[in-house]
Design an enzyme around this catalytic site. Structure first.
Site, PDB file in Angstrom:
ATOM      1  N   ARG A  40      21.585  95.948  88.348  1.00 32.59           N
ATOM      2  CA  ARG A  40      21.724  97.203  87.419  1.00 32.59           C
ATOM      3  C   ARG A  40      22.269  97.079  86.202  1.00 32.59           C
ATOM      4  O   ARG A  40      23.257  97.722  85.859  1.00 32.59           O
ATOM      5  CB  ARG A  40      22.281  98.200  88.442  1.00 32.59           C
ATOM      6  CG  ARG A  40      21.911  99.345  87.935  1.00 32.59           C
ATOM      7  CD  ARG A  40      22.574 100.514  88.913  1.00 32.59           C
ATOM      8  NE  ARG A  40      22.309 101.902  88.399  1.00 32.59           N
ATOM      9  CZ  ARG A  40      21.938 103.023  89.046  1.00 32.59           C
ATOM     10  NH1 ARG A  40      21.835 102.784  90.616  1.00 32.59           N
ATOM     11  NH2 ARG A  40      21.769 104.032  88.647  1.00 32.59           N
ATOM     12  N   CYS A  41      21.939  95.841  85.343  1.00 34.17           N
ATOM     13  CA  CYS A  41      22.644  95.938  84.223  1.00 34.17           C
ATOM     14  C   CYS A  41      21.637  94.855  83.427  1.00 34.17           C
ATOM     15  O   CYS A  41      20.975  94.050  83.846  1.00 34.17           O
ATOM     16  CB  CYS A  41      23.945  95.006  84.303  1.00 34.17           C
ATOM     17  SG  CYS A  41      24.068  93.148  84.215  1.00 34.17           S
ATOM     18  N   GLN A  60       9.070  95.445  89.326  1.00 34.36           N
ATOM     19  CA  GLN A  60       9.263  96.391  88.062  1.00 34.36           C
ATOM     20  C   GLN A  60       8.522  95.898  86.944  1.00 34.36           C
ATOM     21  O   GLN A  60       8.701  96.701  85.853  1.00 34.36           O
ATOM     22  CB  GLN A  60      10.891  96.201  88.197  1.00 34.36           C
ATOM     23  CG  GLN A  60      11.690  96.241  89.072  1.00 34.36           C
ATOM     24  CD  GLN A  60      13.352  95.964  89.051  1.00 34.36           C
ATOM     25  OE1 GLN A  60      13.886  95.365  89.844  1.00 34.36           O
ATOM     26  NE2 GLN A  60      13.726  96.256  87.566  1.00 34.36           N
ATOM     27  N   GLU A 104      22.220 101.747  83.568  1.00 33.59           N
ATOM     28  CA  GLU A 104      23.268 100.748  83.919  1.00 33.59           C
ATOM     29  C   GLU A 104      24.559 100.868  83.154  1.00 33.59           C
ATOM     30  O   GLU A 104      25.487  99.876  83.514  1.00 33.59           O
ATOM     31  CB  GLU A 104      22.574  99.382  83.445  1.00 33.59           C
ATOM     32  CG  GLU A 104      21.264  99.298  83.999  1.00 33.59           C
ATOM     33  CD  GLU A 104      20.258  98.111  83.388  1.00 33.59           C
ATOM     34  OE1 GLU A 104      19.420  97.670  83.962  1.00 33.59           O
ATOM     35  OE2 GLU A 104      20.756  97.693  82.482  1.00 33.59           O
TER      36      GLU A 104
END
Lengths: 785, 291, 184
Positions: free
Chosen positions: A368-369, A221, A738
């Protein structure tokens, strides 16, 4: 002369279809395992069955006899090259391969390189390792007790305690609690979970022994940061390193860290001079890659008798596994956990976090946060419900009473954040109206009379995303800006490159829409590229909902730089002074004579064919955007659950999500992000967890036991929006990817606990398995007859 | 994950398949749907020398009612159970159970024979076989033999089937009028192993008195649990709520679950009782002509 | 499209020296293919590594996620849990076979239009399951659609738009078959 342009095709706010889908629906995406190069070798890894053990011998002769196996790599081989250990993003260190001790089950022990995937697997199965088991520590509380077996004997400190971090005013907070008329306290455990992107991790490393060029195709990423880290760790010159992040099958934070497999493939390629592919299987992914959460939280809220909150005190123990391999900004070892005052104006607050080593795989990355925001939001939104329960007031009423009011923004929190904008009451009111909150409460009262269990749960979260301002945000010293490079070709078509990397978020579309809006060029004429460090400008990558707040802003600023240059070219074409030209309604127009204008395309052609004296040819710009502040998306979620009183099964009947992420670039994509985020909030609330037994054996190490939600139990999400733009972002946009993952879990847990109110329950730890509910129904005193 | 090497045989008759199993003397495995076997091999928990693929044997996949029985061939796909109008009408327990097996994709390959004879206490069809009083037909080196489902399940992954034998078909007594049956199961998530499951089959007379009863439970013991005492308690009764609750309690006491990610022992045991009662209620309603 | 058998050399990527070899003949997306494979070669590896059909993905290895879904004689199956030898003599259809003569299938179109995909990794398998569902039931309810895809995991979309896409594709197919000049 150009006619006035009323709008631009594919501009901001339009739900245009995604550019990237054309290849994906044809099966023509290019994911890491789809690449195949001549002479490519395959790497597989033999792993430890023990969570903590001395390695007494490694025998690789049988493996080397497997047809097709060319080489093995052990920790001793790496040690000779100074590569047995590597730094983590949190300045701890982790093993690439162990030289003498394994510290978690499924740890990499020996790498096997072969000419086929199948031979490599056979080779790994033929590696023989003898272990002498050591005492295992899996409970972080026991790990930091005096006399606990020390896991990291390589460190100077003979302890499993990693660090202590605190923020806020301890003394003032303690005083507030001492005099508070009301206070509530609760232990909350947020267990280990795993992002489980549908694509696992992998790479192809290729060292060209002649040119010295090292290319790494990698599921990352953050390709640029990886290039720098590789240069620093290996000593290879950075200009000779090229990191390419191809299409990524979901990231969610799990593809930020550097895993040993990447390094092993690189070493194998350097050793063999051939391309080497490493693709982990699902069990390796679940058992050895970075986990998320694992926070043991003790939280307390102080309030006035009327429910006005006054102080928040939180003490947390973080289980980091055998090394701190979290991916937090350097200054924040507990991430942005101190957003924990949430949507409420706590006058006093104090937060402390201690971190411990245990015999588990490392991590503490996101799921996802944004950097521990889920932990923070879960805590405060659970505590607000507990306070409401204790005071016997409706949880919606308690929230509406306490919200930071809209006129208070920008709002400075007790723990030091400056919230950019918000209108919390409006979002909650909208959610209550959509779901008919009053009607639901009436239905619940009726059902309770009949002995049926139904619950309504609210979460009014405040997120913090868009890392981040360079004064406070860096990873390993690299500031957390992001970038855009925009070129307009002579025919008015655009190539734009970014330092971020989409993993399904739709950057190719969203960024094109930003540029379309800013440049007056249709989105169809704009090509977006990311992920190749040879071509894209340097950036910190995509995670923590930072792409739109940083690179999206960079796109707007770069476009505005182009417009500034374009104005001078347009003035030349219009034969007026640049001061008399303005950008309006998607064209350069003579002030006061709007019909006298030039389009961006006309200006672009002139930039290469007829540029004025004193102006450089060409039309392009680069921007490295250093955000002045974080963005603070927010929302209110309401969940309705029904509980089977015999089995304890929880069914989410309805879930309404009202989100506010400021200006919306593509409403279709934003809704898709929220649907996905909600599902990744639902999952840990009810299904997912990775457990370890006292011997450090992992449970939940394959999709047999790690229960990713299917379409059947996933609720049919209902979404709505309010729009409160960010005052400091060039487009008014905030991150959104998120928000829902962060906001959803407390709404679900609050609903279940609300359903169980007749049983006097104030908290249930996630995931709420049916048996946990059943135990309450069968052990607690039920409602009065 | 890559399976280890093996030799592959695709015999065209049961006799040929049995001869191969005999040749490898227990070191060959039968490949039917493969959805239990292949993952085990990929995890290298099973390393057979050879696979005997019985999918190419003609006439091993069928589902028909004749001569007083329902006959189901071993390689009939579990998805085919779901598609059968005959089953939906006369043997709804099998439709119920098929719907609970894994997912539609797995059911397109997973076989009835595999589900019945794998010996995993989490499989759904064994409880149905016990409740329905099925008889399993087996082919082996000594020729064919029949084993009552009630005698078949010995322990986890241990059945009466010898390593050189193949399950070829199951036969189930033909449905009678006033017969009803049902399968109930709860899971943490669809497709997961059962927290518990219950199969119930009831035949009643015109007055609603139970003539025959069969009850068996999934996932609550080292092997499928045959709740014979629970069933016996219903025979001769016109079942009231109390009778059903009593049978469910007896079913519960027949279980021997182990605690795991799906719940502690007490919970699983209680769920076996709840599901047994629900399955009985459903079966009774169906026996009386409901659905 | 070529109809003659196309021999394919054994692929090093999935064949180990000295291993037993089986000769198989499979029709993939309408095209007959002959190949020599190890018996242990998984169908998904045969498709991806031997035939280069990389649209079929591998997500879990244990037949839980459905990223590897292909049609075997018209029925969707998880190709990570099927041996290539089992497919011999049979028809296999992959995501690459959905687009015909440069025209996307209604399912492919609908996935784009309803935003039924994000990272795209589960998408081919999801579309293969959807295609098979709609062939049997062109007008599935929300619940039927969700049940049909319960063996296909998606981590990005939360399924809402996948369900929408599949039902939209069903409508497209129905209106195409009822429209004048449409397919029967």
């Amino acid at each position: 002369m150009s006619a006035p342009v009323p709008g631009v095709k594919g501009g901001i706010g339009q739900p245009i279809l995604r550019k990237e889908d054309a290849r994906f629906v044809r099966g023509k995406g290019s994911y890491i395992d789809d690449f195949k190069f001549p002479g490519m070798l395959y790497l597989d890894i033999a792993r430890s069955p023990y969570a903590h053990a001395k390695i007494t011998s490694i025998r690789t002769d049988r493996a080397l006899k497997v047809p097709g196996v060319l080489a093995v790599i052990t920790g001793k081989d790496l040690e000779a090259a100074g590569l047995a250990w590597m730094p983590t993003l949190m300045s701890d260190k982790q093993m690439v391969l162990p030289t003498d001790t394994v510290m978690y089950q499924a740890q990499e022990v020996v790498a096997v390189v072969a000419d086929s995937r199948y031979a490599a697997a056979d080779g790994a199965a033929a590696v023989e390792v003898d272990y002498e088991p050591l005492p295992v520590v899996t409970d972080p509380f026991k790990a930091i007790e005096p006399g606990a077996p020390v896991i990291r004997t390589d460190r100077k400190e003979p302890s499993n305690h990693i660090w202590h971090w605190e923020t806020g005013d301890r003394a003032a907070t303690d005083r507030a609690f001492a005099t508070a008329p009301v206070s509530v306290a609760q232990d909350l455990y947020i267990p280990r979970i795993h992002v489980s992107s549908m694509e696992t991790c992998g790479c192809i490393a290729q060292m060209d022994p002649v040119s010295g060029r090292f290319t790494l195709w990698m599921t990352t990423q953050a390709p640029h940061a990886i290039r720098t880290v590789f240069a620093l760790v290996t000593g290879l010159p950075e200009q000779n390193i090229r990191v390419i992040s191809p299409d990524i099958g979901g990231g969610f934070g799990g593809k930020v860290p550097v895993y040993p497999g990447y390094v092993l493939a690189s070493v194998a390629s350097i050793k063999t001079g051939r391309p080497v592919k490493w693709i982990e299987d699902r069990s390796e992914n679940l058992q050895a890659d970075s986990f998320a959460r694992d926070y043991h939280i003790h939280a307390e809220v102080a309030a006035e008798r009327d429910g006005t909150v006054t102080a928040l005190r939180v003490k947390t123990l973080a289980d980091h596994g055998y090394t701190d391999a979290a991916a937090n900004p350097s200054k924040f070892p507990a991430g942005l956990f101190h957003i924990i005052t949430g949507s409420y104006p706590f006058a006093k607050a104090f937060v402390e976090v201690d971190a411990a080593y245990t015999n588990k795989p490392p991590g503490g990355i996101a799921y996802r946060c944004s950097f521990r925001v889920t932990e923070a939001v879960y805590t405060i939104e659970r505590m607000m419900d507990i306070l409401a329960h204790r005071l016997r007031v409706d949880p919606a009423e308690l929230r509406l009473k306490n919200f930071i009011p809209p006129e208070a923004f920008p709002y400075r929190s007790a723990l030091g954040w400056t919230y950019d904008s918000g209108n919390y009451g409006a979002a909650l009111a909208k959610a209550m109206e959509i779901i008919d909150y009053a009607g639901l409460r009436r239905e619940q009262a009726e059902k309770r009379r009949k002995g049926e269990l139904m619950g309504i749960g609210i979460s009014s979260f405040t997120e913090i995303v868009g890392a981040g301002p360079s004064a406070t945000f860096d990873i390993l010293g690299i500031k957390m800006f992001d970038s855009a490079e925009v070129r307009i070709h002579p025919t008015g078509k655009v190539l734009a490159r970014f330092g971020t990397k989409s993993q399904g978020q739709g950057h190719e579309t969203t960024y094109a829409q930003i540029l379309a809006e800013e440049l007056g060029i249709p989105a169809d004429d704009i090509r977006v590229e990311e992920g190749d460090t040879d071509t894209a400008p340097y950036g910190l990558g995509t995670y923590a909902s930072r792409s739109t707040p940083t690179a999206g802003a960079a796109a707007a600023v770069a476009a505005r730089k182009i417009r500034e240059k374009g104005r001078r070219i347009a003035a030349h074409l219009l034969e007026v002074s640049p001061d008399d030209v303005e950008w309006k309604d998607f064209a350069f127009r003579v002030k006061g004579v709007p019909t006298k204008s030039k389009t961006m395309q006309e200006v672009a052609f002139a930039a290469y064919t007829n540029h004025p004296a004193g102006v450089e040819a060409g039309l392009e710009a680069v921007d490295y955007y250093d955000p002045p502040n974080m963005t603070y998306p927010f929302g209110s979620y309401i969940c309705v659950v029904d509980i089977d009183t015999e089995t304890g099964q929880v069914k989410v009947r309805r879930f309404v999500a009202v989100d506010d992420c400021g200006t919306i670039i593509n409403p279709m994509i934003v809704d898709g992000q929220i649907h996905g985020g909600l599902t990744m909030g639902f999952a840990p609330a009810l299904l997912e967890e990775i457990q370890y037994d006292e011997n450090g054996n992992v449970h939940g190490g394959s999709f047999m036991d790690y229960l990713v939600p299917t379409a059947v139990e996933t609720p049919n999400w209902e979404t709505a929006k309010t729009v409160t733009p960010s005052p400091h972002h060039p487009l008014g946009a905030k991150g959104v990817g998120e928000s829902a993952t962060v906001g959803a879990p407390p709404a679900i847990v609050n609903a279940v606990v609300d359903a169980l109110q007749p049983y006097g329950v104030e908290h249930i730890d996630i995931p709420i398995h049916p048996w946990k509910v059943w135990q309450i129904l069968h052990t607690k005193r039920g409602p009065a007859p | 994950m890559i399976p280890p090497q093996f030799e592959y045989y695709a015999p065209s008759s049961v006799d040929e398949a049995v001869a191969l199993l005999r040749r490898f003397d227990g070191e060959a495995k039968v490949l039917a749907g493969g959805h239990s076997l292949i993952p085990l091999m990929k995890l290298r928990l099973a390393e057979p020398k050879a696979l005997v693929d019985i999918n190419r044997i003609p006439n091993l996949a069928y589902l028909r009612e004749e001569d007083g029985y329902l006959w189901i061939g071993a390689t009939t796909r579990t998805g085919d159970l779901l598609d059968s109008a005959l089953l939906r009408k006369s043997y709804p327990i099998l439709t119920d159970a098929a719907q609970e097996i894994a997912d539609p994709l797995v059911r397109n390959l997973g076989t009835v024979g595999g589900n019945v004879c794998h010996g995993d206490p989490g499989n759904d069809l064994p409880a149905c076989m016990l409740a329905l009083g099925a008889v399993l037909s087996v082919a082996g080196p000594a020729g064919p033999r029949e084993i009552a489902a009630a005698e078949f399940y010995r322990d986890t992954f241990v059945t009466a089937l010898e390593p050189t034998e193949i399950l070829t078909e199951v036969r189930i007594p033909k449905a009678r009028s006033h017969q009803g049956n049902a399968y109930q199961k709860i899971e943490k998530r669809v497709g997961d192993f059962a927290i518990a499951g219950a199969a119930a089959n009831l035949v009643v007379d015109a007055a609603g008195r139970v003539e025959t009863a069969g009850i068996a439970l999934t996932g609550v013991g080292p092997t499928v649990v045959h709740a014979t005492a629970a069933a016996a308690a219903l025979v001769g009764e016109v079942p009231s709520e109390t009778h059903l609750a009593n049978a469910a309690r007896l079913a519960e006491t027949a279980t021997d679950p182990s605690g795991d990610l799906r719940g502690p022992v007490a919970y699983k045991r209680a769920m076996a009782g709840v599901l047994a009662r629900r399955a009985l209620e459903r079966a009774l309603a169906r026996a009386k002509g409901g659905s | 499209m070529a109809t003659s058998a196309r021999p394919v050399a054994p692929a090093a990527a999935v064949t180990t020296a000295g291993a037993p070899i089986s000769r198989i003949q499979v029709t993939v997306n309408g095209q007959p293919v002959v190949a020599e494979v190890e018996p242990r070669t998984l169908l998904v590896h045969f498709l991806r590594e031997v035939l280069g059909l990389t649209g079929t993905h591998i997500g879990c290895d244990t037949s839980h996620c459905g990223a590897c879904t292909v049609h075997l004689d018209g029925k969707p199956v998880k190709s990570c849990t099927v041996l290539a030898v089992q497919a011999s003599g049979r028809q296999v259809r992959t995501v690459e076979g959905l687009e015909v003569d440069g025209k996307l299938s209604p399912v492919q179109e609908a996935f784009i239009e309803a935003h039924g995909l994000q990272c795209g990794f589960c998408t081919p398998g999801m579309m293969m399951t959807a295609t098979a569902l709609l062939a049997r039931n062109p007008n599935p309810t929300d619940a039927e659609t969700r049940d049909a895809i319960r063996g296909n995991l998606c981590r990005c979309t939360g399924y809402v738009n996948i369900v929408k896409a599949i039902r939209l594709a069903g409508q497209k197919m129905q209106s195409a078959s009822s429209a004048p000049g449409g397919k029967p």
